[in-house]
Design a protein around this motif. Structure first.
Motif, PDB file in Angstrom:
ATOM      1  N   ARG A  31       0.827  -1.213   0.000  1.00 15.98           N
ATOM      2  CA  ARG A  31       0.000   0.000   0.000  1.00 15.98           C
ATOM      3  C   ARG A  31       0.853   1.251   0.000  1.00 15.98           C
ATOM      4  N   LEU A  32       1.953   1.235   0.752  1.00 18.84           N
ATOM      5  CA  LEU A  32       2.840   2.398   0.784  1.00 18.84           C
ATOM      6  C   LEU A  32       3.291   2.731  -0.633  1.00 18.84           C
ATOM      7  N   LEU A  33       3.738   1.698  -1.357  1.00 21.69           N
ATOM      8  CA  LEU A  33       4.294   1.916  -2.694  1.00 21.69           C
ATOM      9  C   LEU A  33       3.222   2.323  -3.704  1.00 21.69           C
ATOM     10  N   ILE A  34       1.951   1.913  -3.424  1.00 28.29           N
ATOM     11  CA  ILE A  34       0.853   2.228  -4.345  1.00 28.29           C
ATOM     12  C   ILE A  34       0.240   3.593  -4.036  1.00 28.29           C
ATOM     13  N   VAL A  35      -0.030   3.833  -2.747  1.00 23.14           N
ATOM     14  CA  VAL A  35      -0.731   5.065  -2.369  1.00 23.14           C
ATOM     15  C   VAL A  35       0.210   6.268  -2.391  1.00 23.14           C
ATOM     16  N   TYR A  36       1.487   6.042  -2.084  1.00 23.96           N
ATOM     17  CA  TYR A  36       2.484   7.130  -2.074  1.00 23.96           C
ATOM     18  C   TYR A  36       3.624   6.753  -3.015  1.00 23.96           C
ATOM     19  N   PHE A  43      13.406   1.684  -3.763  1.00 24.92           N
ATOM     20  CA  PHE A  43      13.358   0.243  -4.030  1.00 24.92           C
ATOM     21  C   PHE A  43      13.573  -0.067  -5.508  1.00 24.92           C
ATOM     22  N   ALA A  44      14.497   0.674  -6.113  1.00 17.88           N
ATOM     23  CA  ALA A  44      14.754   0.507  -7.542  1.00 17.88           C
ATOM     24  C   ALA A  44      15.185  -0.914  -7.882  1.00 17.88           C
ATOM     25  N   ILE A  55       3.046  -4.767  -7.914  1.00 19.43           N
ATOM     26  CA  ILE A  55       3.592  -4.528  -6.574  1.00 19.43           C
ATOM     27  C   ILE A  55       3.094  -5.588  -5.607  1.00 19.43           C
ATOM     28  N   GLN A  56       1.773  -5.866  -5.667  1.00 21.15           N
ATOM     29  CA  GLN A  56       1.206  -6.823  -4.717  1.00 21.15           C
ATOM     30  C   GLN A  56       1.695  -8.242  -4.976  1.00 21.15           C
ATOM     31  N   GLY A  57       2.151  -8.522  -6.217  1.00 18.13           N
ATOM     32  CA  GLY A  57       2.648  -9.864  -6.513  1.00 18.13           C
ATOM     33  C   GLY A  57       4.155  -9.985  -6.420  1.00 18.13           C
ATOM     34  N   VAL A  61       8.891  -7.272  -2.495  1.00 21.82           N
ATOM     35  CA  VAL A  61       8.046  -6.375  -1.701  1.00 21.82           C
ATOM     36  C   VAL A  61       7.517  -7.124  -0.488  1.00 21.82           C
ATOM     37  N   ALA A  62       7.015  -8.345  -0.731  1.00 26.48           N
ATOM     38  CA  ALA A  62       6.461  -9.146   0.370  1.00 26.48           C
ATOM     39  C   ALA A  62       7.529  -9.407   1.428  1.00 26.48           C
TER      40      ALA A  62
END
Lengths: 148, 147
Positions: A31-36, A43-44, A55-57, A61-62
């Protein structure tokens, strides 16, 4: 030194005991990476962050979401000395990772949203929210403490 | 001017058509007063704000929650013109109520948490992004007339 009431301690420890870190960590971090989206700049090396689904997959990230929750676990177990417990982590985020400390607050907010969604208003009551957000606020402050 | 994608528009309209303004208003305002207790300074005339239960049961808090949401409703109905729609409200909050505009973000966060808790898994990251963007635009419009 931070003062915790008995009610706050038991709310934090109680809530933490119910949280599945392997579930909430990846969700909150996604959510951090998606919303902001500007937070993606740190995280390049994570590969495909091109969409919410990507992102969620994304396994990196996980994995990183779980690392963050491991750090929070340390704070829950050291409620009376979070600042000292986090001193090295703070130095690392400042000197090595160069993370703008305002982003800590954004991640804390995402964690809180995930916790609220998971537990609903009857468990995540106003009093529990107060204790939980105070806890995250102390963690955020400790992480920013060694910045100069 | 704020640009809204079709998804964002549809998401905002959908959420606001489904939530109970009285319920979410009361819960969000209560959480704001409990989690950020300094915000109580604006509501000295509300009577008993001594603890979470008292705040939740306080009829003036409930009434004020509805007032806030009728304002939000205006924003939902004027999504392409929120700044103009909120100009007078902004002057009111600055000149008459003297509210520190940082508190708008705090109330917005509490609204987000209440909606997220009610929607559960339907509050996906994309929905969250749209919702928080909407509230950020509202907060910015509310502080536009401050000087």
């Amino acid at each position: 030194m931070v003062e915790w009431t008995d009610a706050e301690r038991s709310a934090i420890v109680g809530l933490w005991g119910k949280i599945c870190v392997d579930e909430i960590g990846p969700q909150a971090f996604s959510r951090l990476l998606i919303v902001y989206p500007w937070t993606q700049r740190h995280f390049a090396s994570f590969g495909n962050l091109s969409s919410a689904a990507a992102i969620q997959g994304n396994p990196k990230v996980a994995h990183h979401g779980k690392i963050v929750m491991g750090g929070l676990d340390k704070a829950v177990k050291n409620l009376d000395k979070i600042k000292a417990t986090y001193a090295q982590l703070s130095v690392m985020h400042s000197e090595k990772l160069h993370v703008d400390p305002d982003n800590f607050r954004l991640l804390a907010e995402c964690i809180t949203v995930c916790v609220a969604m998971k537990f609903g208003p009857s468990v995540f009551t106003a009093d529990v929210q107060e204790a939980w957000q105070k806890f995250l606020c102390v963690v955020v402050s400790a992480l920013g403490r060694q910045y100069h | 001017m704020v640009v809204w994608t079709d998804f964002e528009r549809a998401t905002i309209q959908d959420i606001f058509s489904k939530i109970d303004y009285a319920n979410v208003g009361l819960n969000a305002l209560t959480r704001c007063l409990v989690v950020y207790p300094w915000t109580q300074r604006y509501f000295a005339k509300f009577g008993n704000l001594y603890n979470a239960a008292a705040i939740m049961g306080n009829p003036m808090v409930a009434a004020h929650g509805l007032v806030v949401f009728s304002g939000l409703d205006k924003a939902v109905k004027n999504m392409d013109n929120i700044k103009v729609a909120f100009a007078e409200l902004s002057v009111l909050h600055s000149e008459k109520l003297h509210v520190d505009p940082d508190n708008f973000r705090l109330l917005a966060d509490c609204i987000t948490i209440v909606v997220a808790a009610q929607m559960g898994a339907a509050f996906t990251p994309e929905v969250q992004a749209a919702f928080q963007k909407f509230l950020a635009v509202v907060a910015a419009a509310l502080r536009k007339q401050y000087h």
